[in-house]
Design a protein around this motif. Structure first.
Motif, PDB file in Angstrom:
ATOM      1  N   UNK A 196       2.207  71.821  86.237  1.00 55.15           N
ATOM      2  CA  UNK A 196       1.282  72.386  87.218  1.00 55.15           C
ATOM      3  C   UNK A 196       1.990  73.561  87.889  1.00 55.15           C
ATOM      4  N   UNK A 197       1.578  74.735  87.463  1.00 49.96           N
ATOM      5  CA  UNK A 197       2.333  75.919  87.827  1.00 49.96           C
ATOM      6  C   UNK A 197       2.161  76.327  89.281  1.00 49.96           C
ATOM      7  N   UNK A 198       1.117  75.841  89.949  1.00 52.90           N
ATOM      8  CA  UNK A 198       0.950  76.220  91.350  1.00 52.90           C
ATOM      9  C   UNK A 198       2.103  75.693  92.208  1.00 52.90           C
ATOM     10  N   UNK A 199       2.506  74.459  91.967  1.00 53.03           N
ATOM     11  CA  UNK A 199       3.632  73.899  92.709  1.00 53.03           C
ATOM     12  C   UNK A 199       4.932  74.586  92.380  1.00 53.03           C
ATOM     13  N   UNK A 259     -15.102  70.643  85.842  1.00 53.24           N
ATOM     14  CA  UNK A 259     -15.924  70.707  84.631  1.00 53.24           C
ATOM     15  C   UNK A 259     -15.292  70.002  83.437  1.00 53.24           C
ATOM     16  N   UNK A 260     -14.109  69.423  83.603  1.00 56.86           N
ATOM     17  CA  UNK A 260     -13.512  68.615  82.534  1.00 56.86           C
ATOM     18  C   UNK A 260     -12.478  69.330  81.699  1.00 56.86           C
ATOM     19  N   UNK A 261     -11.885  70.389  82.216  1.00 61.67           N
ATOM     20  CA  UNK A 261     -10.943  71.180  81.421  1.00 61.67           C
ATOM     21  C   UNK A 261      -9.665  70.407  81.102  1.00 61.67           C
ATOM     22  N   UNK A 262      -9.052  69.819  82.121  1.00 63.65           N
ATOM     23  CA  UNK A 262      -7.811  69.069  81.893  1.00 63.65           C
ATOM     24  C   UNK A 262      -8.075  67.834  81.050  1.00 63.65           C
ATOM     25  N   UNK A 284      -0.009  75.136  72.612  1.00 63.68           N
ATOM     26  CA  UNK A 284       0.050  75.506  74.023  1.00 63.68           C
ATOM     27  C   UNK A 284      -1.358  75.688  74.544  1.00 63.68           C
ATOM     28  N   UNK A 285      -1.674  75.011  75.632  1.00 60.36           N
ATOM     29  CA  UNK A 285      -2.982  75.153  76.267  1.00 60.36           C
ATOM     30  C   UNK A 285      -2.782  75.549  77.723  1.00 60.36           C
ATOM     31  N   UNK A 286      -3.485  76.584  78.144  1.00 63.24           N
ATOM     32  CA  UNK A 286      -3.490  77.000  79.537  1.00 63.24           C
ATOM     33  C   UNK A 286      -4.833  76.660  80.163  1.00 63.24           C
ATOM     34  N   UNK A 287      -4.830  76.272  81.434  1.00 62.37           N
ATOM     35  CA  UNK A 287      -6.053  75.903  82.141  1.00 62.37           C
ATOM     36  C   UNK A 287      -6.113  76.672  83.456  1.00 62.37           C
ATOM     37  N   UNK A 288      -7.271  77.245  83.748  1.00 63.31           N
ATOM     38  CA  UNK A 288      -7.417  77.971  85.006  1.00 63.31           C
ATOM     39  C   UNK A 288      -8.831  77.836  85.545  1.00 63.31           C
ATOM     40  N   UNK A 304       2.321  68.813  72.997  1.00 66.52           N
ATOM     41  CA  UNK A 304       1.417  69.864  73.453  1.00 66.52           C
ATOM     42  C   UNK A 304       1.904  70.304  74.829  1.00 66.52           C
ATOM     43  N   UNK A 305       2.121  71.585  75.005  1.00 66.72           N
ATOM     44  CA  UNK A 305       2.508  72.128  76.301  1.00 66.72           C
ATOM     45  C   UNK A 305       1.226  72.496  77.044  1.00 66.72           C
ATOM     46  N   UNK A 306       0.999  71.848  78.173  1.00 62.25           N
ATOM     47  CA  UNK A 306      -0.224  72.055  78.955  1.00 62.25           C
ATOM     48  C   UNK A 306       0.143  72.710  80.276  1.00 62.25           C
ATOM     49  N   UNK A 307      -0.295  73.947  80.448  1.00 63.55           N
ATOM     50  CA  UNK A 307       0.003  74.727  81.644  1.00 63.55           C
ATOM     51  C   UNK A 307      -1.231  74.712  82.544  1.00 63.55           C
ATOM     52  N   UNK A 308      -1.232  73.804  83.511  1.00 62.11           N
ATOM     53  CA  UNK A 308      -2.368  73.665  84.416  1.00 62.11           C
ATOM     54  C   UNK A 308      -2.194  74.613  85.600  1.00 62.11           C
TER      55      UNK A 308
END
Length: 401
Positions: free
Chosen positions: A168-171, A147-150, A239-243, A197-201
């Motif tokens: 990318x926190x999954x890895x 949906x375009x979050x990242x 800080x931006x988190x994406x889920x 900007x800290x981006x936590x995908x």
């Protein structure tokens, strides 16, 4: 109007950076078309003008970097990245503003206005400080994959001319479970040192419910470490988190984010605008764009891009001659079965009369009998006869039943 697709493409290319005089001429053309009875062509120009206006409202000229927004040293392309001690694998990647798309993601007016409100906070920091408040420095963006979050997060960073520290926190969890908490601490120490900007995908990979009986104690400790580091970053930077899975997030994680933005699947008008944005350099007729928007009911922007890419391939392999759109849609539905709404698939692969009637009766797609004929490679009378045959058969079934 003859050659309207070419005129439409010229307007679409000119309007983003158009002077008031050029915009006025496009508006005059739109009004002339409307007064002349070409309401669909006038509506197409209105869509182009409205999309350009939304992009201009959140354009870079409205953003002014403020030293109060972020602190720290400047990141360079030679800055060493934090790594895992055991494997020496980098824990993040740096994405600089010039490596991201300058075009704003396309959302509906409600989402665009919400994003604009956050951007306005960042561009009016001094005014906020004067009344004793600060801009929102933490944002959680969630919604379905594609949906375009990242892309939105990277675009926001570009507007601020800030590099992104992308994690990318999954890895991180799957590869370094035993040392994840320590690595998180190192990541935040690195991000807090620099202007970024800290981006936590893939945020849900770590921020899972701490009371989940399926999770081991290590994950619970990781979540606690994450919460502590989020708290320590307040007032330091963005800080931006994406889920994709907001239901997996610990309630304590939600409380750490001042902005909680849900990105929905796009509605019809947004799907049409997304399809048009991916069409260049191919000129896609407006009726085709409307059918693509109708066909992609429930799809995400990424899935619409995939369909438009299929359309462009079909055009290219036929030496620039547009392939019959229904054939292209059937090809896409066959190769991407899970991406297509079941009702649309049934209509597409069923009898053409049922499909034609559905298109005629659906006000959202707004296709005339001539439009349907052009799309299907048939004349208007043939379309009318096939629809009539379906209606006659249903009437007979009703009487006999």
């Amino acid at each position: 109007m003859d050659h309207f697709p070419i005129i439409q493409a010229l307007c679409r290319a000119a309007v983003p950076n158009a002077s008031p005089a050029v915009r006025k001429q496009i508006e005059r053309l739109r009004d002339a078309l409307k007064n002349g009875g070409d309401s669909k062509q006038a509506a197409a120009l209105t869509t182009i003008l409205n999309n350009a206006e939304r992009s201009r409202e959140i354009a870079p000229s409205r953003i002014e970097r403020s030293k109060a927004l972020v602190s720290g040293e400047d990141l360079s392309r030679n800055t060493p990245l934090p790594v895992d001690r055991e494997t020496a694998a980098p824990l993040a990647e740096i994405i600089f503003p010039d490596a991201t798309d300058e075009n704003a993601p396309i959302f509906d007016e409600r989402i665009s206005n919400a994003i604009e409100s956050v951007v306005d906070e960042w561009s009016n920091i001094e005014a906020l400080f004067e009344v004793g408040v600060h801009p929102s420095l933490t944002c959680l963006i969630y919604g379905a994959p594609g949906t375009g979050k990242t892309r939105l997060a990277l675009w926001m960073a570009r507007r601020l001319d800030l590099p992104v520290v992308l994690v990318r926190l999954d890895g991180l969890v799957s590869s370094f479970l035993g040392t994840t908490a320590r690595n998180i601490g190192n990541l935040f120490t690195f991000a807090n040192r620099f202007k970024c900007m800290l981006l936590l995908d893939e945020f849900d990979a770590i921020a899972k419910l701490r009371d989940d009986p399926q999770e081991v104690g290590e994950i619970k400790r990781v979540v606690n470490a994450l919460l502590q580091n989020l708290d320590s970053r307040r007032g330091v930077g963005l800080t931006i988190g994406i889920t994709n899975h907001p239901n997996l997030l610990d309630p304590a994680v939600w409380r750490r984010f001042e902005v909680q933005l849900e990105i929905p699947r796009p509605e019809f008008d947004v799907r049409k605008a997304i399809a048009e944005s991916f069409s260049a350099p191919v000129i896609i007729p407006d009726s085709h764009l409307r059918l693509i928007a109708w066909f992609t009911e429930g799809a995400t922007g990424a899935e619409i891009e995939t369909l438009v890419r299929t359309y462009k391939k079909a055009t290219a392999v036929r030496d620039g001659q547009a392939r019959e759109l229904l054939d292209t849609l059937r090809q896409f539905a066959t190769l991407n079965a899970a991406r297509v709404h079941s009702e649309r698939r049934e209509l597409l692969f069923g009898g053409t009369g049922r499909l034609f009637r559905a298109l005629r009766d659906d006000r959202s797609v707004n296709l005339s009998m001539s439009d349907i004929g052009e799309i299907a490679g048939k004349d208007k009378s043939t379309v009318s006869r096939q629809i009539g045959k379906i209606e006659e058969d249903q009437e007979d079934d009703s009487i006999n039943g």
